[in-house]
Motif scaffolding. Structure first.
Motif, PDB file in Angstrom:
ATOM      1  N   UNK A 113      -2.950  20.613  -8.256  1.00 15.67           N
ATOM      2  CA  UNK A 113      -3.684  19.787  -9.218  1.00 15.67           C
ATOM      3  C   UNK A 113      -3.269  20.185 -10.629  1.00 15.67           C
ATOM      4  N   UNK A 114      -2.724  19.219 -11.360  1.00 15.92           N
ATOM      5  CA  UNK A 114      -2.342  19.462 -12.758  1.00 15.92           C
ATOM      6  C   UNK A 114      -3.469  18.965 -13.660  1.00 15.92           C
ATOM      7  N   UNK A 115      -4.058  19.886 -14.390  1.00 14.52           N
ATOM      8  CA  UNK A 115      -5.214  19.553 -15.220  1.00 14.52           C
ATOM      9  C   UNK A 115      -4.748  19.157 -16.616  1.00 14.52           C
ATOM     10  N   UNK A 116      -5.276  18.046 -17.091  1.00 19.92           N
ATOM     11  CA  UNK A 116      -4.951  17.544 -18.424  1.00 19.92           C
ATOM     12  C   UNK A 116      -6.247  17.361 -19.207  1.00 19.92           C
ATOM     13  N   UNK A 117      -6.280  17.875 -20.413  1.00 21.36           N
ATOM     14  CA  UNK A 117      -7.448  17.715 -21.280  1.00 21.36           C
ATOM     15  C   UNK A 117      -7.247  16.500 -22.169  1.00 21.36           C
ATOM     16  N   UNK A 127      -9.051  23.699 -20.277  1.00 16.92           N
ATOM     17  CA  UNK A 127      -9.700  22.761 -19.349  1.00 16.92           C
ATOM     18  C   UNK A 127      -9.458  23.197 -17.909  1.00 16.92           C
ATOM     19  N   UNK A 128      -8.250  23.704 -17.605  1.00 10.82           N
ATOM     20  CA  UNK A 128      -7.947  24.184 -16.255  1.00 10.82           C
ATOM     21  C   UNK A 128      -8.807  25.397 -15.908  1.00 10.82           C
ATOM     22  N   UNK A 129      -9.084  26.244 -16.880  1.00 10.95           N
ATOM     23  CA  UNK A 129      -9.976  27.391 -16.642  1.00 10.95           C
ATOM     24  C   UNK A 129     -11.359  26.907 -16.205  1.00 10.95           C
ATOM     25  N   UNK A 130     -11.847  25.848 -16.850  1.00  9.20           N
ATOM     26  CA  UNK A 130     -13.163  25.310 -16.502  1.00  9.20           C
ATOM     27  C   UNK A 130     -13.167  24.751 -15.080  1.00  9.20           C
ATOM     28  N   UNK A 131     -12.104  24.014 -14.720  1.00  3.35           N
ATOM     29  CA  UNK A 131     -12.021  23.426 -13.379  1.00  3.35           C
ATOM     30  C   UNK A 131     -11.937  24.524 -12.328  1.00  3.35           C
ATOM     31  N   UNK A 239      -8.986  30.174   2.786  1.00  2.00           N
ATOM     32  CA  UNK A 239      -8.574  29.406   1.616  1.00  2.00           C
ATOM     33  C   UNK A 239      -8.175  30.363   0.494  1.00  2.00           C
ATOM     34  N   UNK A 240      -7.034  30.105  -0.096  1.00  2.85           N
ATOM     35  CA  UNK A 240      -6.600  30.855  -1.274  1.00  2.85           C
ATOM     36  C   UNK A 240      -6.430  29.847  -2.405  1.00  2.85           C
ATOM     37  N   UNK A 241      -7.157  30.059  -3.496  1.00  4.19           N
ATOM     38  CA  UNK A 241      -7.111  29.159  -4.646  1.00  4.19           C
ATOM     39  C   UNK A 241      -6.674  29.981  -5.860  1.00  4.19           C
ATOM     40  N   UNK A 242      -5.668  29.492  -6.573  1.00  2.00           N
ATOM     41  CA  UNK A 242      -5.245  30.207  -7.769  1.00  2.00           C
ATOM     42  C   UNK A 242      -4.872  29.221  -8.874  1.00  2.00           C
ATOM     43  N   UNK A 243      -4.961  29.715 -10.109  1.00  2.00           N
ATOM     44  CA  UNK A 243      -4.596  28.924 -11.279  1.00  2.00           C
ATOM     45  C   UNK A 243      -3.446  29.597 -12.001  1.00  2.00           C
ATOM     46  N   UNK A 244      -2.457  28.805 -12.383  1.00  2.00           N
ATOM     47  CA  UNK A 244      -1.385  29.288 -13.231  1.00  2.00           C
ATOM     48  C   UNK A 244      -1.213  28.261 -14.341  1.00  2.00           C
TER      49      UNK A 244
END
Length: 286
Positions: A113-117, A127-131, A239-244
């Motif tokens: 998922x690519x987050x766009x503000x 915004x990705x930190x919030x999601x 489940x492994x969820x990570x943000x980069x």
């Protein structure tokens, strides 16, 4: 000469209207050197990888035992995977794989998922930190205390494990545990229980409960859900969820044994799910 005063009055009125127009002009009020508001920086990622090609075939063979024993045509179909239906491949993509073996069936899924503000004052990363934070909160991890190892000076996975132990002890003392959430919506076993389902032979120094992960992306967590529907065999979903930066990746790995009495091995599923997540993180960073 009788008309000169009238002409002078007309000229004065025209001059006055011109002066009023300048006063009402917003541009006339602008002052040189006024500070300008710059838009927040965009995220690192502008596109997403092709999800069904993101996992090497050699990795799929390890994660999907039983598929290698199928005829070549069926093997190819299993390893191709099935793309997730999405309406915007620039924002979200995913893929699913499934294999059946005599002893168990396994399912693997990955989602990007690519987050766009859309707020110029908020960056894509923020915004990705919030999601991501909402996903972590929804998982209700026993280690979640509103901070992640990356946000805590000197934070580490071992510190998270200590927090997990404290949370588990508190839950045990109160007579009830906090169930771990799962992105798939599957209910979890109590975090105070051993996720492997075993009461012996477990390394006491290794925490297999749902927890925050260190060294994966900018922030990451692992969830482990063991459940049974009716009289069917228990199945476990890790489940492994990570943000980069502004991309959030979810890996889900599920096993359901053929025998009702068997319990899927938590350690194996967790190790393989984490290994895949790290490979995807490395591929994104390249």
């Amino acid at each position: 000469m009788a008309y000169v005063p009238g002409v002078a009055l007309l000229v004065a009125l025209v001059a006055g209207c011109s002066a009023g127009s300048d006063a009402d002009d917003p541009a006339a009020d602008s002052k040189p050197g006024s500070p300008t508001v710059s838009a927040a920086p965009p995220g690192k990622y502008r596109t997403l990888p092709e999800s069904c090609s993101a996992v090497p075939r050699s990795t799929l063979k390890d994660l999907l035992p039983g598929a290698a024993d199928l005829p070549q045509e069926q093997q190819d179909k299993v390893y191709e995977g099935t793309a997730t239906v999405t309406y915007d491949t620039d924002r979200k993509v995913g893929c699913r794989w499934k294999s059946d073996a005599p002893d168990a069936s396994r399912n693997l899924s990955i989602d990007f998922e690519r987050v766009v503000s859309y707020d110029p004052a908020v960056s894509d990363d923020d915004r990705a930190r919030e999601v991501y934070a909402k996903k972590e909160d929804a998982a209700a991890l026993p280690t979640s205390a509103g901070v992640t190892p990356s946000e805590t000076p000197g934070g580490s996975a071992s510190a998270s494990a200590s927090a997990s132990a404290s949370a588990s002890a508190s839950a045990s003392a109160s007579g009830s545990g906090t169930p771990s959430g799962s992105p798939s919506g599957i209910s979890s076993a109590s975090p105070s229980a051993d996720p492997s389902g075993s009461t012996s032979g477990t390394d006491p120094d290794e925490d297999l409960r749902p927890r925050l992960l260190d060294g994966l992306g900018d922030a990451a967590f692992l969830d482990d859900a063991l459940t049974r529907a009716g009289s069917t065999a228990q199945h476990r979903t890790v489940s492994v969820v990570f943000r980069t930066s502004n991309v959030i990746v979810t890996v889900q790995y599920t096993e359901q044994p053929a025998r009702v009495t068997e319990v899927p091995d938590s350690r194996e599923l967790q190790e393989k799910a984490q290994a895949l997540a790290r490979k995807l993180d490395e591929a994104l960073s390249d």
